[in-house]
Design an enzyme around this catalytic site. Structure first.
Site, mmCIF file in Angstrom:
data_model
loop_
_atom_site.group_PDB
_atom_site.id
_atom_site.type_symbol
_atom_site.label_atom_id
_atom_site.label_comp_id
_atom_site.label_asym_id
_atom_site.label_seq_id
_atom_site.Cartn_x
_atom_site.Cartn_y
_atom_site.Cartn_z
ATOM 1 N N HIS A 1 0.870 -1.169 0.000
ATOM 2 C CA HIS A 1 0.000 0.000 0.000
ATOM 3 C C HIS A 1 0.907 1.218 0.000
ATOM 4 C CE1 HIS A 1 -3.072 2.893 0.997
ATOM 5 N NE2 HIS A 1 -3.999 1.959 0.946
ATOM 6 N N ARG B 1 -6.520 9.609 -1.388
ATOM 7 C CA ARG B 1 -6.091 9.968 -2.736
ATOM 8 C C ARG B 1 -7.285 10.047 -3.681
ATOM 9 N NH1 ARG B 1 -3.246 6.002 -4.867
ATOM 10 N NH2 ARG B 1 -3.485 4.511 -3.156
#
Length: 586
Positions: A243, A265
């Site tokens: 990640h 994001r």
């Protein structure tokens, strides 16, 4: 045996290993489909509802629920995200059944997910997807799902073996079927062998052999190590997902490596380098919304350019979206960062790629059956559904979908199965393996785990080379040898955490060796696996997956062609009139 060991023996009909989304759903579905009076036993290394990976899920659950989104679109995003390596029948089952399972979670299990003003489920954008698809409960989705599932399981007549560590799958003498599972009762230190007609393994992956990792430290690849020792084939073992945004809070806290989830994001969060500049568009036209593998490599590449010894990672910035808005939408992460001294809502938070999920696993069919009769595998222990890269939000969907499938299938299969006699030699060998450290001079086990984490991060990490992978294998072998000479005080085996630390490192080193070998075999770059000496992805039509198997005490690795059972590279199952994406332009 070196010690006087007694093995308690029990029997059940259906035995489930693990109490994450896969295990709990399997237990509930098995009870619904199995004949009345079927004995169901749930065994877990920790406490039900209080351990495992599903509980730690922040982001959400991928499911196509309308607004133009379809199962076909979800499937194509999954195949493209996995770089054409997924088992397409499994991927289709995942996307199709996610719709069924989310309804079950809401209407039968009682989960409350966030909603829009019109009452429909709120869905947000996750990287690598062409629709707002991720259902969530704020940024604490996993706790909501596990808490409600736990309530149902605890209210039913399902036997619970809590704080029972599975240490060995024990087949029948001919090796064709599974007889049962050997456990250590962590509360007493005693061995317990449980025979069962059907066994589902859902112990979770947990790539905690890396310096930075998201799962809790008790997730140590035990299930895959057990499957490897019993000779089951494992696929895609080189595919470790990092990640991109793990919290970097320092060595003094276990919060380091904790995920700052993808929704940041997706909502417009920006990644900044040491000079305060956005850099992801240098690596991908999607910028911060690129898939996890691409963003992880972008951050890692920027880290290698950085000459500031006081800065290890890069930064994520959310303040431009409005601090109050960020505090409202991402309350859990804002608080988590604040606990570590960072202001996610208005400031910058240092992040680093963190080992998060394991795409590799046991070879299964879409019904979760394995090559060994009586053994079923679901969740992160199973390989195939994600190929070389898992889309954010597909993980908890995968666990709950295939956990339910396994429960249904076992509930039907148990009708025609009986209890099978174990191979007593293998049972004795697994006990001998477990007590080995109790016969050696006590040493420092945790230092070996730290050495393993450094070796895997440096040589078998985000970006790889042939020379690094060879070096990594040597380092892992040296750690394994040192572990075998390291002992544990045997005077009190009840909650002997050092003993379990030893067993944790044993599992991690076994699987680390396979990861490095599989990475060396794959001489191209696909998804989570990136070879700097072989940066091209290779011909998609000639796609293969790696297959690892223990044969005669030797680890063998081969390549198997991907079967394009639904769609071929360069093609799509979406209608010609469908737009490329349903997401609003940035």
């Amino acid at each position: 045996m070196s010690l006087n060991v007694h093995i308690e023996r029990e029997e059940t009909d259906i035995l489930i290993l693990g109490s994450g989304g896969a295990g709990l759903f399997a237990a509930l579905h098995a009870q619904q489909t199995a004949p009345a009076g079927t004995r169901i036993t749930l065994a877990v290394k920790g406490l039900i509802g209080k351990c495992g990976c599903t509980r730690m899920v922040q982001g959400g659950y991928n499911v196509a629920l309308g607004g133009g989104d379809t199962v076909e679109r979800h499937f194509m995003d999954t195949i493209n995200g996995g770089k054409w390596l997924p088992n397409q029948d499994m991927a289709w089952r995942l996307c199709e059944q996610a719709v069924v399972r989310i309804t079950e979670l809401e209407n039968e299990i009682g989960c409350f997910f966030d909603r829009n003003a019109d009452g429909t489920l709120h869905q947000k954008a996750f990287a690598g997807q062409t629709a707002d698809r991720t259902v969530h409960k704020g940024d604490l989705t996993g706790i909501e799902i596990i808490s409600r599932l736990m309530e149902h399981v605890l209210a039913r007549p399902i036997q619970k073996l809590q704080e029972h560590r599975a240490i060995g799958l024990v087949p029948t003498p001919d090796g064709a079927s599974l007889s049962g599972v050997l456990f250590i009762d962590m509360r007493t230190g005693r061995f317990r062998f449980v025979r069962a007609k059907c066994v589902m393994m859902g112990t979770g992956g947990g790539p905690t052999m890396y310096k930075y990792h998201t799962p809790s430290g008790d997730k140590t690849m035990d299930g895959l190590a057990m499957a490897l020792r019993v000779g089951l084939p494992l696929r895609d073992m080189e595919m470790v997902q990092f990640h991109p945004t793990g919290l970097l809070a320092g060595d003094h806290t276990r919060m380091t490596g904790t995920v700052l989830e993808e929704g940041l994001r997706g909502a417009g969060g920006q990644l900044l380098n040491a000079r305060g500049e956005r850099f992801m568009f240098d690596y991908d036209s999607r910028g911060e919304r690129a898939t996890r593998d691409v963003v992880s490599r972008g951050i890692y590449a920027e880290m290698r350019k950085n000459n500031n010894p006081e800065q290890v990672g890069m930064f994520i910035s959310m303040g431009h979206l409005g601090p109050e808005n960020v505090r409202k939408k991402f309350a859990g992460m804002v608080k988590r960062c604040a606990d570590c001294g960072f202001d996610l809502a208005a400031g910058k938070v240092e992040v680093v790629p963190t080992a998060h999920y394991f795409m590799g696993g046991v070879v299964v069919d879409p019904d979760t059956r394995t090559a060994m009769e009586g053994l079923y595998v679901a969740g992160e222990d199973a390989g195939g559904a994600h190929g070389s890269n898992r889309l954010g939000g597909n993980g908890v969907a995968n666990s709950t979908v295939f956990g339910g499938v396994a429960g249904d299938v076992m509930g039907m299969d148990v009708r025609r199965m009986g209890l099978r006699e174990p191979d007593e030699h293998i049972l004795a060998a697994e006990v001998e393996r477990a007590i080995h450290p109790l016969t050696r001079k006590p040493g420092h086990v945790q230092s070996l785990r730290h050495k393993l984490q450094e070796a895997m991060w440096e040589d078998v990490g985000v970006m790889r080379t042939g020379a690094g992978l060879e070096r990594g294998q040597r380092r892992v072998a040296e750690i394994q040898a040192e572990l075998m000479d390291t002992g544990v005080d045997p005077s009190n085996l009840a909650f002997n955490l050092t003993w379990h630390d030893w067993l944790n490192v044993a599992s991690l080193t076994e699987i680390s060796a396979v990861i490095a070998r599989a990475g060396e075999l794959r001489e191209n770059s696909r998804g989570a696996h990136f070879r700097e000496d072989f940066p091209e992805p290779g011909d998609m039509e000639s796609s293969y997956f790696t297959l690892a198997q223990m044969r005669g005490g030797e680890l063998t690795l081969t390549r198997e062609d991907v079967q394009f059972t639904i769609v071929r590279p360069g093609e799509t199952i979406l209608p010609e009139s469908e737009p490329e994406t349903l997401l609003a332009a940035e």
